[in-house]
Every structure is written in C-alpha cells, then in structure tokens.
Motif scaffolding. Structure first.
Motif: not given
Length: 403
Positions: A23-32, A67-70, A72-78
């Motif tokens: 949760l702290d990482l998501l607060l710091e970095h945004g969607p992951l 996620s987009e622009g990579r 392979g399949p797009n990954a879900q972001l949380y």
C-alpha cells in the motif's frame, strides 16, 4: 501466546506487513502491476497475487486499467482506493478557520474558509469549528461521519497536563477549560490538536525541503514568530507543549519583555517579527511602504528588498537577516540541527537572497553550522500539515490488515 495476531513472525502479522508495504508503494508510485509490486516487495508472483486479491476484497485497492506500450499482453494496474477513508484538517487563526478534506491518497477533495472576526465565547468556537468542517465535507460530496480523523492546528499549544490553550492569548474563545470536551462531544471522529508551526514542519518533512532529514529546525515568520523542533525524526513539543515558542525568547538588541504571556510577545518577536519590519523600513528611509495588515506588508517589503542590490531596501534586508540570525544562533547552539528551514511569508518572500544573508550571519554568530533552506510548501502549509498528520494516523488504522 504463540499463534496470536500480535505475535511477531506469525503468518497473519507477516501478511499484514506485506500488505502495508504494498500500500505504501502504491501511494508513492501510483498505479502498479502485480509484477512490479512483486519486484519492489520481493514477493513471488503467487504471493503478490494473493496480496492484491486480499487488498481488493478489503476495499483498499482497485483496478485502474492496464499498462500500454510494452510487448506482450497488457498488465492490469492496481492503485489505492481513494474512497477507502477520508481525513480532515483545520487551520485556525483569529480571523478565519480554513478547512480541507483529503482522501486516503492525500488528494484534497473539499475546501472551505469561514471568517471568524471579533471576540467570541467558547460555544461559538464549537459552532465555528463544526461549520468550517461541514463546509469542507459538503464541498467533497461527503458527510461528517465519512471523516475518520480530524487534526486542528492553532497558534500556541494545548497543555497536555491541563487541556488549556497556552501561548495564544490573541485567539478568542479557545481558552475555556471545557473546550476540548465540548468539541469531542460535537464531533463524531477522533480529534487531535497541534501547534500551527509544528504542522508546517510536518508538511516540510513529508512533502518539502526537510524530506529525508531527522534533525531540523523550522523558523516561521508570518502573523507571529515561532519555531518547530524535530529531533530524531519526531517533533519535540516540551512539557507544556510550548517548545518552539521562540517569539518569547530574550535576545540581544531588543528590550526585555516581562510577563510575556500577557503581552503575547517577547524579545525575538519584537526584534524580528513581521510587525517590526514596517517600523524598521521607516527608520531606514525605505520609500512607498506597502499598505495592509502588518504580515502582508512585511512580506511585500521583504520581496521588494530582495530585488534591490543596494540602497535602503538592501539595508533593510541586511538588518533583518542579522536580527533573524540573532535568535537562530541561540537555537542552533543548543540543538545543533542538521538543517534550518525558513518558512512563513515574511521569510519565503526573501527567497535565496535573504537565505544567503541569514546563513552568512548565522555562521558568524553560532559555533554550529547548519544548512539553511527556504521552505517548499507555500500553499496553506499549516492546513497541509494538518492533513498530512491526520492522514498518517488514518492510514495506520485503515491499512492495518492484521485484525
């Protein structure tokens, strides 16, 4: 007893620690993505998947897209679910109460300002606090019961031994011995009270110039002159909550002020406070003094002086820097901080020019050599600190999945 929720090393506690780290990482970095969270936490893909499923079921995270622009399949972001909780802050002065509500991510979602001119009894203060809070809550599209915690910032400090407000005789209606009980009865959420300058230090420590610093002094100069002391990463409040009330400090160059709490002033305030600057400008022959309340006039004077390389304006800035350094020398000689943050409009208006002058003077007057910086949090720093304080406690409660 082994196996209880509070036993270090048990699966439940370890899961809760991993949950909070994510949760702290998501607060710091945004969607992951799940993969990115796994890499940042060191968790395996199956464990990261279980963690996200658990947090999503608890309403703490939500899917925000892919996620987009990579390849392979797009990954879900949380991302952290912003509606998981809300916190509120109030900034109280004699003339107004400014209120704001933030969601759990720290985004301000509602603001309100209530004018409070004139003298008022304690029961009027309770009504004004609730009206200001309700105004911000309404602007956020919420109800009062949606707020998990409220932090109120005031001049002075509430004595933890008596519950009475000290060092702020200029704040009418806030000195009743039953005020805190009356506010607790009127408000449905936990309420904390903090000195306004301490809240500015919290804002600078979490968002501004003091990030990463565990020992620093913040000097504030606006309507009043004060300081916040952060030692070992924690605010030092003192026995009565009055640590940092440096406006009362006796200093060379100013007459002794006796019965300082009745006068609501002291030597350092008289020497370097905002109200001293217009008088100093007149003595030095600075032309076209700005009108308005003394705090606004002081900030305008300092800003103008910083734009002049010579003449009475530059002399005003030089004398002001010496006066500021005189009081700071006493602080740094005792505390030996790593950093001094200059904040409040009568300091930030001088920018780098004033900072450099104060730094040079301080190095002549004190044996300690802290680094001086200008504060970064300029937009309602007391209110921002109140929100950051309320959010920290709210997150500790809401993000605890061990229960």
């Amino acid at each position: 007893m082994a196996g209880t929720a509070g036993t270090p090393g048990t699966p439940r506690v370890l899961r809760a620690m991993n949950d909070r780290a994510a949760l702290d990482l998501l607060l710091e970095h945004g969607p992951l993505s799940r993969t990115r969270i796994g890499k940042l936490t060191g968790l395996s893909k199956p464990t990261a998947s279980q963690l996200l499923a658990r947090l999503e079921a608890a309403g703490l995270v939500r899917l925000t897209g892919t996620s987009e622009g990579r390849p392979g399949p797009n990954a879900q972001l949380y991302a952290v679910n912003p509606t998981a909780a809300h916190a509120a802050g109030l900034d109280v002065t004699p003339d107004r109460i400014r209120a704001a509500v933030a969601d759990i991510t720290g985004r301000t979602v509602g603001e309100y300002e209530l004018p409070t001119p004139g003298r008022r009894p304690a029961h009027a203060v309770v009504r004004q606090v609730t009206d200001a809070l309700d105004g911000a809550v309404k602007a956020a599209g919420l109800t009062r019961s949606d707020v998990h915690r409220l932090v109120i910032g005031t001049p002075g400090a509430f004595d933890p031994n008596t519950g009475r407000l000290r060092y702020a005789s200029h704040l009418p209606g806030w000195h009743s011995p039953t005020l805190l009980d009356d506010l607790a009865a009127a408000l449905p959420m936990p309420v904390e009270y903090e000195n306004d300058v301490n809240l500015v230090a919290i804002a600078e420590q979490r968002l501004g110039a003091a990030r990463g610093h565990r020992d620093f002094v913040l000097l504030w100069n606006e309507e009043g002159l004060g300081a916040a002391l952060v030692l070992g990463g924690r605010l030092h409040r003192g026995w009565t909550g009055g640590a940092g009330e440096v406006g009362f400090l006796p200093v060379p160059g100013a007459p002794l002020v006796r019965q300082v709490t009745k006068a609501n002033s002291g030597g350092y305030q008289e020497l370097a406070g905002s109200q001293a600057l217009p008088e100093l400008a007149r003595e030095l022959g600075v032309p076209d003094l700005p009108p308005g309340p003394y705090a606004e006039a002081a900030a305008a004077l300092v800003a103008r002086a910083a734009d002049h390389a010579s003449g009475p304006h530059r002399e005003l800035l030089r004398v002001y820097a010496t006066r500021l350094a005189t009081g700071l020398a006493a602080l740094v000689s005792v505390l030996d901080p790593e950093l001094v943050v200059l904040s409040g409009s009568a300091l930030t208006a001088g920018g780098e020019v004033l900072r450099a002058l104060v730094q040079a003077e301080l190095e002549d007057l004190a044996a300690a050599r802290p680094r001086l910086v200008v504060g970064d949090v300029r937009d309602h720093p007391v209110l921002r600190g109140a929100l950051e304080s309320a959010l920290a406690a709210t997150r500790d409660e809401v993000f605890d999945t061990s229960r």
